[in-house]
Motif scaffolding. Structure first.
Motif, short mmCIF file in Angstrom:
data_model
loop_
_atom_site.label_atom_id
_atom_site.label_comp_id
_atom_site.label_asym_id
_atom_site.label_seq_id
_atom_site.Cartn_x
_atom_site.Cartn_y
_atom_site.Cartn_z
N LEU A 185 63.13 41.82 56.59
CA LEU A 185 63.15 40.44 57.09
C LEU A 185 64.55 39.84 57.00
N ASN A 186 65.24 40.09 55.90
CA ASN A 186 66.56 39.51 55.70
C ASN A 186 67.61 40.05 56.66
N LEU A 187 67.35 41.20 57.26
CA LEU A 187 68.31 41.77 58.20
C LEU A 187 68.25 41.11 59.57
N LEU A 188 67.11 40.50 59.90
CA LEU A 188 66.89 39.98 61.25
C LEU A 188 67.14 38.48 61.34
N PRO A 189 67.47 37.98 62.51
CA PRO A 189 67.75 36.54 62.67
C PRO A 189 66.59 35.66 62.21
N GLN A 190 65.36 36.08 62.50
CA GLN A 190 64.20 35.25 62.14
C GLN A 190 64.04 35.07 60.62
N GLY A 191 64.62 35.97 59.87
CA GLY A 191 64.48 35.90 58.42
C GLY A 191 65.56 35.12 57.71
N GLN A 192 66.57 34.65 58.45
CA GLN A 192 67.72 34.01 57.82
C GLN A 192 67.43 32.66 57.14
N PRO A 193 66.60 31.78 57.73
CA PRO A 193 66.38 30.48 57.09
C PRO A 193 65.83 30.58 55.66
N GLU A 194 65.04 31.61 55.38
CA GLU A 194 64.43 31.75 54.06
C GLU A 194 65.01 32.92 53.26
N ARG A 195 66.15 33.38 53.69
CA ARG A 195 66.74 34.60 53.12
C ARG A 195 66.95 34.51 51.61
N ASP A 196 67.63 33.47 51.15
CA ASP A 196 67.95 33.35 49.72
C ASP A 196 66.70 33.07 48.89
N LYS A 197 65.86 32.20 49.38
CA LYS A 197 64.60 31.89 48.69
C LYS A 197 63.73 33.12 48.57
N ARG A 198 63.69 33.90 49.64
CA ARG A 198 62.88 35.12 49.64
C ARG A 198 63.36 36.10 48.58
N ALA A 199 64.66 36.29 48.51
CA ALA A 199 65.22 37.24 47.55
C ALA A 199 64.89 36.86 46.12
N ILE A 233 67.78 49.27 47.70
CA ILE A 233 67.77 48.66 46.38
C ILE A 233 69.12 48.03 46.08
N ALA A 234 70.20 48.75 46.40
CA ALA A 234 71.55 48.21 46.20
C ALA A 234 71.75 46.95 47.04
N GLU A 235 71.25 46.98 48.27
CA GLU A 235 71.37 45.82 49.15
C GLU A 235 70.56 44.64 48.62
N MET A 236 69.39 44.93 48.06
CA MET A 236 68.58 43.86 47.47
C MET A 236 69.28 43.23 46.29
N ASN A 237 69.91 44.04 45.46
CA ASN A 237 70.64 43.50 44.30
C ASN A 237 71.75 42.56 44.75
N ILE A 238 72.43 42.93 45.83
CA ILE A 238 73.48 42.06 46.38
C ILE A 238 72.87 40.76 46.88
N GLU A 239 71.72 40.85 47.53
CA GLU A 239 71.03 39.65 48.03
C GLU A 239 70.69 38.70 46.88
N VAL A 240 70.19 39.25 45.78
CA VAL A 240 69.77 38.42 44.65
C VAL A 240 70.97 37.74 44.00
N VAL A 241 72.06 38.49 43.82
CA VAL A 241 73.27 37.90 43.24
C VAL A 241 73.81 36.80 44.15
N LEU A 245 74.09 32.81 43.09
CA LEU A 245 75.36 32.10 43.10
C LEU A 245 75.29 30.86 43.99
N LEU A 246 74.63 31.01 45.14
CA LEU A 246 74.48 29.86 46.03
C LEU A 246 73.62 28.78 45.39
N ASP A 247 72.55 29.21 44.70
CA ASP A 247 71.68 28.25 44.04
C ASP A 247 72.41 27.53 42.91
N ARG A 248 73.23 28.28 42.17
CA ARG A 248 73.99 27.67 41.08
C ARG A 248 75.01 26.68 41.63
N GLY A 249 75.66 27.07 42.71
CA GLY A 249 76.62 26.15 43.33
C GLY A 249 75.98 24.88 43.81
N ALA A 250 74.79 25.02 44.42
CA ALA A 250 74.07 23.84 44.92
C ALA A 250 73.65 22.94 43.76
#
Length: 258
Positions: A185-199, A233-241, A245-250
């Protein structure tokens, strides 16, 4: 063909289980492993015994239901295949075969070879979906997606949620499943609005379910009937980090304004 079967029998989740020995004769080499179990169960029912409980549905390698460990290997000795796609010609006449359910604290055994994999459902419910309005099929077709990205998303989406990755992992980790369900889902345009929340939410739910951590044994990739790569799995770990970071910044910006 004739086989000596040692099958895990357990009345329910709260009872102790153990292996019971059975002999099956007149097995065709062209039978699937589940068809061989059907033959055994027909015999057991005919003699008034309790048949062996095991999960199955499509029997075409699509649904991921046939969750059996055969001779210590999730789905058996045939690579890139589910148990229902495993045929008895993969074994030798007279061979002893050990059959047991997935072994993981997050997959409690319900009866015999049937385990509760609803933990996977709860991980998906935590974020493995697109809830924003993305339009109908024509709208989706109007969004340009590169073939490379589409192919990558399809590789992740091929996960059938069977749980072989968990059963094969010495830590009973669900990282490969969670990564596949997140990344497609995170790879596709439709998944972008909820990308960080999803991860964040899917990984949090995975941890809450009691699955172990990934320590890079790579047994999950070897056991996966769809050959899903641990690169996810490596890509998911990057997504979570990234999401953290974005959540902390916000949060820091919000605190500064307040």
């Amino acid at each position: 063909m004739r086989f000596s079967l040692n099958i895990w029998r357990q009345a329910n989740q709260n009872s102790d289980g153990g292996f019971r020995a059975y002999a099956v004769d007149d097995v065709s080499a062209d039978m699937s492993f589940l068809e061989m179990l059907d033959v055994l169960n027909e015999r057991l029912v005919g003699t008034g015994e309790e048949p062996v409980a095991f999960d199955h549905d499509c029997r075409e390698g699509i649904c991921g239901t046939c969750s059996l460990v055969v001779n210590g290997m999730p789905h058996g000795p045939q690579t890139a295949a589910t148990t229902c796609q495993l045929h008895m010609r993969k074994f030798t006449d007279g061979q002893e075969i050990w059959v047991e359910p997935w072994r993981a604290a997050a997959f409690p055994i319900l009866k015999d070879l049937v385990c509760d994999r609803s933990a996977f459902d709860r991980i998906v419910q935590a974020g493995g979906y697109v809830s924003v309005g993305t339009g109908a099929a024509p709208d989706a077709n109007a969004i340009a997606v590169s073939k490379e990205l589409a192919d990558r998303a399809m590789d992740a989406a091929s996960c059938i949620g069977c749980g072989a990755c968990v059963a094969a992992c010495p830590n009973a980790s669900a990282m490969l499943f969670t990564a596949a369900k997140m990344r497609h889902l995170n790879l596709l345009p439709q998944g972008q609005p909820e990308r960080d929340k999803r991860a964040m939410q899917m990984v949090a739910q995975m941890d809450a379910e009691g699955f172990g951590a990934c320590t890079n044994h790579l047994e999950c990739e070897a056991a996966c009937p769809k050959e899903i790569s641990t690169d996810f799995i490596a890509e998911m770990n990057i997504e979570v980090v990234r999401a953290a970071l974005l959540d902390r910044g916000a949060s820091e910006r919000s605190g500064g304004v307040g």
